[in-house]
Design a protein around this motif. Structure first.
Motif, short mmCIF file in Angstrom:
data_model
loop_
_atom_site.label_atom_id
_atom_site.label_comp_id
_atom_site.label_asym_id
_atom_site.label_seq_id
_atom_site.Cartn_x
_atom_site.Cartn_y
_atom_site.Cartn_z
N MET A 70 0.66 -1.06 -0.22
CA MET A 70 -0.27 -0.06 0.03
C MET A 70 0.97 1.30 -0.04
N THR A 71 0.53 2.11 -0.92
CA THR A 71 1.45 3.46 -0.86
C THR A 71 1.12 4.35 0.13
N PHE A 72 1.95 4.81 0.75
CA PHE A 72 1.36 5.92 2.04
C PHE A 72 1.90 7.16 1.46
N LEU A 73 3.06 7.35 0.80
CA LEU A 73 3.44 8.78 0.38
C LEU A 73 3.63 8.58 -1.22
N THR A 74 3.11 9.49 -1.96
CA THR A 74 3.17 9.49 -3.37
C THR A 74 3.76 10.87 -3.85
N VAL A 75 5.03 10.91 -4.58
CA VAL A 75 5.51 12.00 -4.92
C VAL A 75 5.58 11.87 -6.55
N THR A 76 4.84 12.70 -7.26
CA THR A 76 4.50 12.51 -8.60
C THR A 76 5.00 13.76 -9.41
N GLY A 77 6.00 13.49 -10.38
CA GLY A 77 6.49 14.38 -11.40
C GLY A 77 6.86 15.78 -10.74
N ILE A 78 7.58 15.78 -9.56
CA ILE A 78 8.07 17.14 -8.74
C ILE A 78 9.22 17.74 -9.65
N SER A 79 9.02 18.98 -9.98
CA SER A 79 10.13 19.70 -10.66
C SER A 79 10.70 21.09 -9.47
N LYS A 80 11.75 21.24 -9.32
CA LYS A 80 12.04 22.66 -8.79
C LYS A 80 13.26 23.09 -9.29
N TYR A 99 16.04 26.52 -9.31
CA TYR A 99 16.62 27.52 -8.45
C TYR A 99 17.35 28.52 -9.61
N GLY A 100 16.61 29.29 -10.18
CA GLY A 100 17.07 30.26 -11.29
C GLY A 100 17.18 29.33 -12.35
N LYS A 101 18.44 29.29 -13.01
CA LYS A 101 18.68 28.24 -14.09
C LYS A 101 18.77 26.75 -13.98
N VAL A 102 19.09 26.68 -12.56
CA VAL A 102 19.58 25.32 -12.14
C VAL A 102 18.28 24.60 -11.87
N ALA A 103 18.26 23.19 -12.36
CA ALA A 103 17.20 22.25 -11.94
C ALA A 103 17.51 21.72 -10.79
N ALA A 104 16.93 21.73 -9.73
CA ALA A 104 17.31 21.09 -8.43
C ALA A 104 16.58 19.77 -8.59
N LEU A 105 15.62 19.58 -9.02
CA LEU A 105 14.65 18.42 -9.25
C LEU A 105 13.92 18.34 -10.53
N ASP A 106 13.96 17.26 -11.30
CA ASP A 106 13.55 17.29 -12.69
C ASP A 106 12.74 16.10 -12.62
N ASP A 107 11.50 16.23 -12.58
CA ASP A 107 10.10 15.26 -12.81
C ASP A 107 10.56 14.01 -11.98
N VAL A 108 10.45 14.27 -10.62
CA VAL A 108 10.95 13.07 -9.69
C VAL A 108 9.80 12.45 -9.43
N THR A 109 9.43 11.16 -9.59
CA THR A 109 8.20 10.46 -9.04
C THR A 109 8.66 9.20 -8.15
N ILE A 110 8.08 9.28 -6.93
CA ILE A 110 8.46 8.03 -6.14
C ILE A 110 7.27 7.76 -5.13
N VAL A 116 8.54 25.05 -1.88
CA VAL A 116 7.52 25.09 -2.58
C VAL A 116 7.77 24.34 -4.09
N PRO A 117 7.26 23.43 -4.80
CA PRO A 117 7.80 22.82 -5.77
C PRO A 117 7.17 23.65 -6.85
N ASP A 118 7.75 23.67 -8.16
CA ASP A 118 7.33 24.43 -9.30
C ASP A 118 5.99 23.70 -9.85
N THR A 119 6.24 22.29 -10.00
CA THR A 119 5.07 21.47 -10.54
C THR A 119 5.21 20.27 -9.82
N GLY A 120 4.11 19.39 -10.02
CA GLY A 120 4.25 17.97 -9.41
C GLY A 120 3.34 18.03 -8.13
#
Lengths: 353, 504
Positions: A1-11, A13-24, A54-58
């Motif tokens: 059973m999934t308890f925590l779902t992270v879907t398509g998170i991107s974040k 900082y300026g031009k640097v992508a700290a997180l790029d479409d992370v799903t877990i 705060v995530p940009d998307t996801g």
């Protein structure tokens, strides 16, 4: 059973992508370790789940309730997620018991008893409750931080490199006791670390991040033995990567014919863990077609494990082959430089497809 | 986590701090070029400009030479009693500038003009240079001097080519502070009968109230202030002065004075005698002349009570309104935050007279009920001491790790509760110190207080001022003494701070 779902998170900082479409997905009651080198975005991921970023998307969904959907977020203090930071982040002006009780309402029934029970749970003696954080050792501080986070009975616990500031000797003990507490309390946990050994031994599920992208998620055994790419393979431990010719479930390489679970044929890169390679001393002139042999050219003593360089002899024409093979092995019965050894590979080789 | 409410609060404070400059621009536009140029380009303004420029141009170099000499003697030589002399070089800060001039005028009644102005200004303000220069000297890495000496430079060349350049930031900063004080000071120059922009503006204001003449002079004064700020930024440059490399610097070697010990001793003695001895002697003389009779306890009590109330209320207000900016500049620095921070800083460099003029005009024209109220006076104090408060708050908030705030939030505290219960709680001791600095600054504020205070207000500074205006030097002496005593803790704090900065 999934308890925590992270879907398509991107974040970004300026031009640097700290997180790029992370799903877990994190199953209930499990322990997940997120590993990566520094700058891989692992701490950002943790801070997003905790609510400090705060995530940009996801989306982040915990136990059915949406915590973040793009920039719309539930603030950190309404998430009931516990966090243990790298240095514990204990409040220096409060005593141990006040730190642990910080998250408990003043009028909580049997507040003092709860605090003592929590101290007992993390193996702190009641005598310590009036100490200040600066009077505690690093390990004790982390135990207090754990008890403080547990006091609110969080749905999820986050650990941000909580053991990395501790002495090597202390680290293992506290890691085991934290894992034990999480198991008995049936708390879902996420651990962020750059230490692969820690991730492999602590978690039921390991996720590897590199430059903001999730490379692979799986059980520690699976990731260790079947990494998807050479980066993951090398990140999780020492590797021997060889060019091989695949044919019918077998790989032919410098170390001979090794079994694989791949059905492909043709050229490929295969991976062995050094512990799969067994060396046994033979007399200096041994050379036959049934085994593979090499000469020890260099040994480097390193305590429990030593590194050995072996120049391989090609069985077809008997001449030394370059470059030499370097493996880590136990320091017991270390073969002398110049001696000859037979090389046997245990288990299957992993093929990068 | 959203910073919006904090940003909004800081933005409001920034906007309010733009009020004085907005006022100058607005009044300029309203007056029109014709009238404005007639008011600005006249001989009287030229005379004031020359006076002010001469004052700045003569006082600052003398202060630099005096302060650097004293700092070097007390920090880098085997001067006997260096600790005492270093304390004596800071102590003049406890004597408010207008008390210093009161002391000199009552000693030498004929003292006046540029010479008098420069003499008293140097004595009153040179500690502003001594403090940063001596702190910097203490911090310098002696290895640089060793290197210069080993490259074949004699001690004098080492000092001028290796040590002095590294004092540049401290000298620039201290000189700017003195320059701004010279532009803003009122009481000192009235007593010494030397006309500057500030004295002229207050004169105009008192005779013609809110005339365009005073406002135009205020505009010129603001331009002078910006000129000084720009000049300092230009001279300061952007070289790197921090020590390159890691590890703790060795203690510097003390230079042996030898025969020079006697002139060195004389320099220290004369400076202390002029800056501390003269006020001490005159105050003692007036106090003993007046005897117990000059202590009108009812009047002094009222004045002391009012002063303390203003100081405490002003310090509270100033600290409260700077919290949002301080927090933002530590936790969420960015371009917008830096602009807002600049607004907070610039307003503190404006003379009290300009801030007061702006508030008088705005309250009279826009919010008459606020005119001559305690609120307006406190607002003026808040604007004048905004930087002092911000610097203190920011350093102390920066010492509280953000992880603690986050830990509190993860334990169920709202962001505002986390800041209040953790960050402000931990920063409290340092914040108290910066509040004390603001409060003590308010204690000695004269110009804005004279212009803005509600009728019937009697602070120590105002009482002192009205008594000396009537040449009642005996009656003024108790007030002078009280102000010196109230300034002592501030001086001690600054002294301790600079010692800490230097790592002792």
């Amino acid at each position: 059973m999934t308890f925590l779902t992270v879907t398509g998170i991107s974040k970004r900082y300026g031009k640097v992508a700290a997180l790029d479409d992370v799903t877990i997905d994190v199953p209930a009651g499990s322990r997940t370790a997120v590993v990566g080198s520094s700058g891989s975005g692992k701490t950002t991921l943790l801070r997003l789940i905790a609510g400090f970023e705060v995530p940009d998307t996801g989306r982040v969904v915990l136990d059915g309730s949406v915590l973040a959907n793009g920039p719309a977020v539930v603030p950190a203090h309404r998430r009931s997620i516990g966090i243990v930071a790298q240095h514990g982040a204990l409040f220096p002006h409060l005593t141990v018991s006040d730190n642990i009780g910080f998250g408990l309402e003043r009028n909580t029934p049997q507040r003092d008893k709860r605090i003592l029970a929590l101290m007992d749970l993390v193996e702190l003696t009641p005598a310590m409750r009036d100490r200040r954080p600066h009077q505690l050792s690093g390990g004790q501080q982390q135990r207090v931080a754990l008890a403080r986070a547990l006091a609110r009975q969080p749905k999820l616990m986050l650990f941000d490199e909580p053991f990395s500031a501790l002495d090597a000797g202390l680290r293992e003990g506290i890691r085991t006791s934290v894992a034990e507490v999480l198991r008995t309390q049936k708390i879902t946990a996420i651990l962020v670390t750059h230490d692969q050994a820690e991730a492999l031994s602590f978690a039921d599920q390991v996720a590897i991040l590199r430059e903001g992208k999730l490379l692979q998620v799986g059980s520690p055994e699976d990731l260790y033995m079947n990494p998807r790419d050479p980066y993951t393979a090398a990140f999780l431990g020492d590797v021997i990567i060889l060019d091989a010719q695949l044919n019918d479930g077998w790989a032919v390489c410098r170390l001979g014919r090794i079994e694989t679970s791949s059905l492909h044929s043709g050229p490929a890169k295969i991976m062995l863990r050094p512990e799969q390679v067994v060396l046994s001393p033979v007399s200096a002139d041994t050379n036959d077609d049934t085994g593979f042999y090499g000469n020890i050219t260099r040994t480097e003593f390193g305590g429990a494990s030593c590194s050995i360089a072996i120049s391989l002899t090609d069985p077809s024409h008997g001449k030394p082959d370059k470059p030499s093979l370097v493996i880590k092995t136990t320091s017991i019965n270390l073969p002398a430089v110049g001696s000859r050894v037979q090389i046997v590979v245990l288990g299957k080789a992993h093929v990068f497809e | 986590m959203s910073n919006a409410p904090v940003v909004l609060a800081a933005a409001i404070v920034s906007l309010v701090s733009l009020l004085p400059v907005g006022f100058v621009i607005w009044i300029g536009i309203q007056t029109g070029w014709e009238t404005a140029s007639a008011l600005i380009f006249r001989p009287r303004v030229g005379e004031l400009l020359i006076n002010t420029a001469m004052l700045v141009a003569v006082t600052i170099p003398i202060s630099i030479i005096l302060a650097v000499t004293l700092a070097w003697l007390t920090e880098r030589t085997d001067l006997r009693g260096a600790r005492i002399w270093s304390w004596f070089a800071v102590a003049p800060l406890a004597v408010p500038a207008f008390v210093q001039s009161y002391a000199w005028v009552s000693l030498i009644p004929g003292l006046h003009g540029l010479f008098g102005g420069v003499l008293v200004s140097v004595l009153a303000y040179f500690p502003f240079l001594y403090l940063p220069v001596s702190a910097q000297l203490r911090r310098l890495d002696p290895a640089i001097e060793d290197a210069a000496a080993s490259l074949g430079n004699d001690p004098w060349r080492v000092f001028f080519f290796a040590v002095l350049p590294q004092l540049r930031l401290a000298i620039c900063g201290g000189s700017l502070l003195i320059g701004l004080h010279l532009l803003a000071e009122y009481g000192l120059y009235v007593m010494i009968r030397f006309d500057t922009f500030t004295t002229a503006i207050v004169d105009q204001f008192q005779s013609a109230f809110n005339g365009p003449a005073a406002n135009m002079l205020g505009g010129v004064l603001v331009v002078c202030c910006f000129g000084l700020l720009g000049l300092e930024a230009l001279l300061r440059g952007n070289e790197r002065y921090a020590r390159v490399g890691s590890g703790a610097a060795r203690d510097p070697i003390k230079q042996r004075l030898g025969l020079l010990a006697i002139p060195a001793f004389l320099i220290c003695l004369i400076t202390a005698g002029l800056s501390l001895g003269v006020p001490f002697v005159t105050l003692t003389r007036w106090l003993s002349l007046g005897g117990i009779g000059s202590w009108r306890l009812d009047l002094i009590g009222t004045a002391l009570g009012q002063t303390i109330i203003f100081a405490v209320a002003g310090a509270l207000l100033t600290t409260t309104i700077t919290v949002p900016m301080a927090w933002l500049s530590v936790r969420a620095p960015g371009r917008f935050q830096r602009i807002m921070e600049a607004c907070h800083y610039y307003v503190g460099s404006l003379p009290g007279v300009v801030v007061a003029l702006a508030l008088v005009t705005v309250t009279v024209r826009v919010a008459l009920p606020l005119y001559q109220t305690v609120f307006t006076l406190l607002l003026a104090y808040a604007l004048l001491f905004l930087p002092r408060s911000l610097v203190g708050l920011r350093t102390n908030i920066a010492q509280v790790p953000v992880e603690l705030e986050q830990a509190a939030m993860a334990l169920g505290r709202s962001p505002a509760q986390a800041v209040r219960q953790i960050t402000m709680r931990l920063a409290a001791p340092g914040v108290a110190v910066s509040m004390a600095l603001v409060g003590l600054g308010i204690t000695n504020e004269l110009t804005a207080t004279l212009m803005l205070a509600p009728n019937g207000t009697r602070t120590l500074a105002m009482q002192f001022w009205s008594l000396t205006s009537e040449i009642d030097y005996v009656g003024a002496a108790p007030y002078a003494l009280m102000m010196v005593l109230l300034s002592l803790p501030m001086t001690l704090l600054l002294y301790a701070q600079s010692k800490r900065m230097g790592g002792r």
